[in-house]
Scaffold this motif. Sequence first.
Motif, short mmCIF file in Angstrom:
data_model
loop_
_atom_site.label_atom_id
_atom_site.label_comp_id
_atom_site.label_asym_id
_atom_site.label_seq_id
_atom_site.Cartn_x
_atom_site.Cartn_y
_atom_site.Cartn_z
N GLU A 142 0.84 -1.21 0.00
CA GLU A 142 0.00 0.00 0.00
C GLU A 142 0.87 1.25 0.00
O GLU A 142 0.59 2.24 -0.69
N ALA A 143 1.97 1.21 0.77
CA ALA A 143 2.84 2.38 0.90
C ALA A 143 3.63 2.68 -0.37
O ALA A 143 4.09 3.80 -0.56
N ILE A 144 3.81 1.69 -1.24
CA ILE A 144 4.49 1.96 -2.52
C ILE A 144 3.46 2.01 -3.65
O ILE A 144 3.82 2.03 -4.82
N GLN A 145 2.20 2.03 -3.29
CA GLN A 145 1.07 2.13 -4.24
C GLN A 145 1.06 0.98 -5.24
O GLN A 145 0.80 1.18 -6.43
N ILE A 172 -5.90 5.61 5.00
CA ILE A 172 -4.60 5.04 4.58
C ILE A 172 -3.96 5.83 3.43
O ILE A 172 -2.77 6.17 3.51
N TYR A 204 -0.39 7.30 4.40
CA TYR A 204 0.79 6.61 3.85
C TYR A 204 1.49 7.43 2.77
O TYR A 204 2.71 7.47 2.71
N ASN A 205 0.70 8.04 1.89
CA ASN A 205 1.28 8.62 0.67
C ASN A 205 0.92 10.08 0.42
O ASN A 205 1.11 10.56 -0.70
N PHE A 245 8.38 7.30 6.76
CA PHE A 245 7.26 6.42 7.10
C PHE A 245 7.47 5.87 8.51
O PHE A 245 8.48 5.24 8.79
#
Lengths: 347, 137
Positions: A96-99, B10, B14-15, B116
Motif C-alpha cells: 500500500e505504501a508503494i502504491q 490510509i 501513507y502517501n 514512514f
Amino acid sequence: MTVGIVSWGAYVPVYRIKVEEIAKIWGADPAAIEAGLGIKEKSVPAIDEDSVTIAVEASRNAMKRSSVDPMEIGAVYFGSESHPYAVKPTGTIVAEAIQAGPNYTTVDMEFACKAGTAAIQICMGLVKSGMINYGLAGGVDTAQGAPGDALEYSAAAGGAVFIIGKKNIVAKINHTLSFTSDTPDFWRREHQHYPSHGGGFTGEPAYFNHIISATKRMMKILGTSPKDYDFAVFHQPNGKFPSRASKKLGFTEEQIKPGFLVDKIGNTYSGSSMLGLAAVLDIAKPAQRVLVTSYGSGAGSDCFDITITDNINEIRKKVPPVNDYIKDKKYLDYAEYSKFTKHYLLH
Amino acid sequence: MTVPRIWRKIPQYYNLIGKKCQKCNSLYFPPRDVCTHCGEINLQNYKLEGNGEIITFTVIRTPMPDPEGEIIDIPGRQIPYIIAIIKLDQGPCLTSEIVDCSPGEVKIGKKVKSVFRKIVEKGPRGVIQYGCKFKLI
C-alpha cells in the motif's frame, strides 16, 4: 530465461549504541567484548520504527531507483524475525505504501536470518514460471536481544529490498541453491520477547557447516573458485564468523570488505546479508561477479552466484547508498536505549 | 481513532494523497470534496511530494491520555516529541511530527522531508496506525 535483480533499496535507522556503553552496564570489559565480537556499535530503531517502517523505506528506495510501475509487482515477500503482527501481513502495508496492488500475492516469511534470501528465491521462481513480472523481496528486522545476553551487543535494525524480474536487470542471478538441516542453534518460542541460543553450538555445526557447505556446493556445480568472484558476502552475526568462514573457503579480505557492515551497524538479522549485497551493488561495476551466502538459524543457507550487468550505472545514484545510512548516526546512552527498546513498561 | 476510520485514511496517511481542483488547480491536504476557492466539486486525488518547511512547532511533554484508558505506547513513549506545522513545497500545510532529532535542533524555516513511521500504537493488542512523519534534511 534470465532472471535477476532489477533494483535495490536499503534502510538503516539513524540511532546507534556503542558496544562499550552496553558493556559498562553489565560490568563487562568493553575491549574484550569488541575484540571478541568484532563489533564497535549497532543500529537501534527509533521508538516509532519497526520492521514495517524499515521495509517501506527500503522499498521506496528500490522503487525510486527503478522505472518499474508498482502496479506490475505481482508478489511481495518480506522475511523478518520481528514482523510487528503475529497475524496480519507486513507485505500488505508495504505494498500500500508503494502504491502497488491489489493484484499481488504476499505472505510473511520467517527463517531466522535467511528469510529475506528465501524471498528472493521464491520471487525468482514466480518470475521464471511467468506467473509474475516483478516480485519485491526483502529482509528486514528490528532484532531482539535480551538485556544482559550476548546478543544484546549485536542485535540491530535495518533491511534491504530487491526487485526481482526479467527486464532491465542490473544483476543477473546465474544460479541459486540452498543447504538446510534441522539444527536447533537459535530459536524463539511463541509469545517470547527474546530469542534463546545454544552459545558455542551456533558456530561449527550451525553457521560454519551451512555457510561453507552451501558455498562449496555452489562452486562445485558452477566449476568456479574464490578467485572467480570480485565480491563475496556472508551472513554477519558478528565480525568474527564471516571473516573465519571466508578464510576457510579461500576468499580474501578485499573480496568481503565492501559488503562487510556488521562492525558498524551490528547484526541486522534478516537484513544482514541483504544489506551486504546492497552495499556491493552500490559500488560494483558491469561484468563483476558476486557470491552471496546467507544463514538462518534452525538452520539453512541460501547461496547466490550473481553477475553485474551494464544497466547498473544508469540507476545506481538515484537514491542514497547504504554507506550514507551508515554514516548518518546519533548515539544513545543505555538509558535512552532502554526507553527505545521497551525494556520497561509505561504507566 | 476507530479501525474503519484508520483504514479510510490510509492513502492520505501513507502517501500524502490530497485533492486537486480540476478547475482552478488548488491543492488540498487533507483531501476535501469542494474547492474553497472556486466552489468546484470536481476534485481529483493528487499525490503531494514529501518535502517542505517548518512554519511553526511545539514540544509535547505531557501526551493526552487515551479516552478509552489504554496505554498509548506511541506517541506516549516518545516524549518529549515535536509537533510542527509544515508547508509542503507544493503549497498545502499540514500538522505532523518531526522525528530523529531533539527539540533543540528544530527551528522555524528548516527544510524537512517525509518518512514512514508508526503514528499510534496502543498497548500490545491494538491495531498499529502507520503514516508519514517528517525529519530534518
